[in-house]
Design a protein around this motif. Structure first.
Motif, PDB file in Angstrom:
ATOM      1  N   ALA A 118      10.518   8.740   8.508  1.00 48.88           N
ATOM      2  CA  ALA A 118      10.118   8.493   7.115  1.00 48.88           C
ATOM      3  C   ALA A 118      10.800   7.271   6.516  1.00 48.88           C
ATOM      4  O   ALA A 118      10.327   6.728   5.518  1.00 48.88           O
ATOM      5  N   ARG A 119      11.874   6.813   7.119  1.00 54.40           N
ATOM      6  CA  ARG A 119      12.665   5.737   6.506  1.00 54.40           C
ATOM      7  C   ARG A 119      11.894   4.432   6.308  1.00 54.40           C
ATOM      8  O   ARG A 119      12.066   3.779   5.273  1.00 54.40           O
ATOM      9  N   PRO A 120      11.022   4.016   7.224  1.00 57.85           N
ATOM     10  CA  PRO A 120      10.251   2.790   6.938  1.00 57.85           C
ATOM     11  C   PRO A 120       9.382   2.932   5.679  1.00 57.85           C
ATOM     12  O   PRO A 120       9.310   1.998   4.868  1.00 57.85           O
ATOM     13  N   ALA A 121       8.758   4.082   5.496  1.00 51.03           N
ATOM     14  CA  ALA A 121       7.937   4.303   4.294  1.00 51.03           C
ATOM     15  C   ALA A 121       8.819   4.349   3.050  1.00 51.03           C
ATOM     16  O   ALA A 121       8.441   3.811   1.996  1.00 51.03           O
ATOM     17  N   VAL A 122       9.983   4.968   3.148  1.00 49.80           N
ATOM     18  CA  VAL A 122      10.912   5.026   2.012  1.00 49.80           C
ATOM     19  C   VAL A 122      11.394   3.613   1.672  1.00 49.80           C
ATOM     20  O   VAL A 122      11.473   3.244   0.493  1.00 49.80           O
ATOM     21  N   THR A 123      11.679   2.819   2.682  1.00 52.39           N
ATOM     22  CA  THR A 123      12.103   1.434   2.453  1.00 52.39           C
ATOM     23  C   THR A 123      11.009   0.649   1.735  1.00 52.39           C
ATOM     24  O   THR A 123      11.286  -0.096   0.786  1.00 52.39           O
ATOM     25  N   ARG A 124       9.757   0.823   2.172  1.00 53.41           N
ATOM     26  CA  ARG A 124       8.634   0.152   1.493  1.00 53.41           C
ATOM     27  C   ARG A 124       8.539   0.613   0.043  1.00 53.41           C
ATOM     28  O   ARG A 124       8.327  -0.199  -0.859  1.00 53.41           O
ATOM     29  N   TYR A 125       8.686   1.911  -0.184  1.00 51.08           N
ATOM     30  CA  TYR A 125       8.580   2.479  -1.531  1.00 51.08           C
ATOM     31  C   TYR A 125       9.656   1.893  -2.446  1.00 51.08           C
ATOM     32  O   TYR A 125       9.356   1.393  -3.530  1.00 51.08           O
ATOM     33  N   ILE A 126      10.899   1.975  -2.026  1.00 44.78           N
ATOM     34  CA  ILE A 126      12.005   1.483  -2.855  1.00 44.78           C
ATOM     35  C   ILE A 126      11.876  -0.022  -3.075  1.00 44.78           C
ATOM     36  O   ILE A 126      12.051  -0.514  -4.190  1.00 44.78           O
ATOM     37  N   GLY A 127      11.553  -0.762  -2.018  1.00 48.48           N
ATOM     38  CA  GLY A 127      11.383  -2.212  -2.148  1.00 48.48           C
ATOM     39  C   GLY A 127      10.272  -2.582  -3.115  1.00 48.48           C
ATOM     40  O   GLY A 127      10.439  -3.466  -3.963  1.00 48.48           O
ATOM     41  N   ALA A 128       9.135  -1.908  -3.011  1.00 50.04           N
ATOM     42  CA  ALA A 128       8.000  -2.191  -3.895  1.00 50.04           C
ATOM     43  C   ALA A 128       8.340  -1.818  -5.336  1.00 50.04           C
ATOM     44  O   ALA A 128       7.972  -2.538  -6.275  1.00 50.04           O
ATOM     45  N   PHE A 129       9.037  -0.701  -5.536  1.00 55.53           N
ATOM     46  CA  PHE A 129       9.436  -0.253  -6.875  1.00 55.53           C
ATOM     47  C   PHE A 129      10.342  -1.291  -7.528  1.00 55.53           C
ATOM     48  O   PHE A 129      10.115  -1.716  -8.660  1.00 55.53           O
ATOM     49  N   ILE A 130      11.358  -1.721  -6.802  1.00 55.92           N
ATOM     50  CA  ILE A 130      12.299  -2.720  -7.316  1.00 55.92           C
ATOM     51  C   ILE A 130      11.584  -4.038  -7.582  1.00 55.92           C
ATOM     52  O   ILE A 130      11.767  -4.658  -8.639  1.00 55.92           O
ATOM     53  N   ASN A 131      10.760  -4.477  -6.643  1.00 55.23           N
ATOM     54  CA  ASN A 131      10.041  -5.739  -6.828  1.00 55.23           C
ATOM     55  C   ASN A 131       9.106  -5.683  -8.029  1.00 55.23           C
ATOM     56  O   ASN A 131       8.982  -6.667  -8.764  1.00 55.23           O
ATOM     57  N   LYS A 132       8.447  -4.547  -8.242  1.00 55.37           N
ATOM     58  CA  LYS A 132       7.539  -4.422  -9.382  1.00 55.37           C
ATOM     59  C   LYS A 132       8.316  -4.499 -10.692  1.00 55.37           C
ATOM     60  O   LYS A 132       7.888  -5.166 -11.637  1.00 55.37           O
ATOM     61  N   ILE A 133       9.456  -3.820 -10.761  1.00 53.11           N
ATOM     62  CA  ILE A 133      10.285  -3.895 -11.971  1.00 53.11           C
ATOM     63  C   ILE A 133      10.773  -5.326 -12.190  1.00 53.11           C
ATOM     64  O   ILE A 133      10.741  -5.840 -13.310  1.00 53.11           O
ATOM     65  N   ALA A 134      11.193  -5.990 -11.119  1.00 52.83           N
ATOM     66  CA  ALA A 134      11.710  -7.361 -11.229  1.00 52.83           C
ATOM     67  C   ALA A 134      10.640  -8.341 -11.685  1.00 52.83           C
ATOM     68  O   ALA A 134      10.922  -9.247 -12.483  1.00 52.83           O
ATOM     69  N   THR A 135       9.426  -8.171 -11.211  1.00 52.95           N
ATOM     70  CA  THR A 135       8.372  -9.148 -11.510  1.00 52.95           C
ATOM     71  C   THR A 135       7.506  -8.773 -12.707  1.00 52.95           C
ATOM     72  O   THR A 135       6.922  -9.644 -13.337  1.00 52.95           O
TER      73      THR A 135
END
Length: 187
Positions: A118-135
Motif C-alpha cells: 500500500a505504501r506506493p499508493a499512500v506516497t502518491r496520496y500524501i504527495g498529491a495532497f501536499i502539492n494541491k495545498i501548495a499550488t
C-alpha cells in the motif's frame, strides 16, 4: 455470464466506495472481504472479478480516495481565507466524528504504512495532497509554498489523530480549535 461494461464499472465503484468508508471507519485489518461485499450488496465471489486480492483493493482504494480529497481542497477559494476555511472543515467535529467520510491520512495512514504493497499508493496520496495545498492556495511571497503545505498537512493530520484519540470532548475540541487558529494565520 458477462455483465455489460457499465454495470461492471458501477459494481467496481460500489466496492471502492464501501471499502473507502469501512477502511477509514474500522481499519483495513478489521474489514473482511465478506463484510465489504455485503456492504456493497454484492456476492463474496464477485470480489475476485474486480480485484486480485484485498491488498490490491487497498491500493486502488487509496488512489480512489485521493481524487475526492483533491476535489475537497480545490472546492475552496485559493485565498488565505479559503485556506482557513479548508483547515476549519478538515478539523471540524463532523470530520472528527465521521472518519469514514473524511481524510484517509488521519484515520488510516498509520495502519497502511505497515503494508508494503500500500505504501506506493499512500506516497502518491500524501504527495498529491501536499502539492494541491501548495499550488491551490496563495501563500505569502516570502515563503516556500511546499514547506508551508507540508507543515499544514502535518498539523491537520496530527490534530485530527489527537482529537479522535482523547476521550474528553472539551479537550478534543480544544486541540482542533488551537490548530485551526494556528493555520488561520500565515504560520
Amino acid at each position: 455470464m458477462r455483465y455489460p461494461a457499465a454495470e461492471t464499472a458501477e459494481k467496481h465503484e460500489r466496492i471502492l466506495n464501501q471499502a473507502a468508508k469501512l477502511f477509514r471507519e474500522r481499519g483495513v485489518s478489521e474489514v473482511s472481504v465478506n463484510d465489504l461485499m455485503k456492504a456493497a450488496q454484492l456476492t463474496h465471489g464477485s470480489f475476485y472479478h474486480h480485484f486480485d486480492s484485498k491488498q490490491h483493493l487497498v491500493s486502488d482504494c487509496v488512489d480512489y480516495v485521493n481524487t475526492s480529497a483533491l476535489q475537497r481542497i480545490a472546492s475552496n477559494e485559493p485565498t488565505k481565507e479559503g485556506r482557513a476555511k479548508f483547515a476549519s472543515s478538515y478539523l471540524s467535529a463532523e470530520a472528527r466524528d465521521n472518519p469514514g467520510a473524511y481524510c484517509l491520512m488521519s484515520s488510516l495512514v498509520s495502519e497502511l504504512t505497515r503494508d508494503p504493497s500500500a505504501r506506493p499508493a499512500v506516497t502518491r496520496y500524501i504527495g498529491a495532497f501536499i502539492n494541491k495545498i501548495a499550488t491551490h492556495f496563495r501563500w505569502p511571497r516570502s515563503s516556500d509554498p511546499r514547506r508551508k503545505a507540508i507543515r499544514m498537512t502535518a498539523s491537520l493530520v496530527g490534530a485530527m489523530v489527537l482529537a479522535r484519540a482523547v476521550d474528553d470532548e472539551a479537550f478534543s475540541k480544544e486541540i482542533l480549535e488551537e490548530v485551526i487558529g494556528q493555520l488561520s494565520g500565515d504560520f
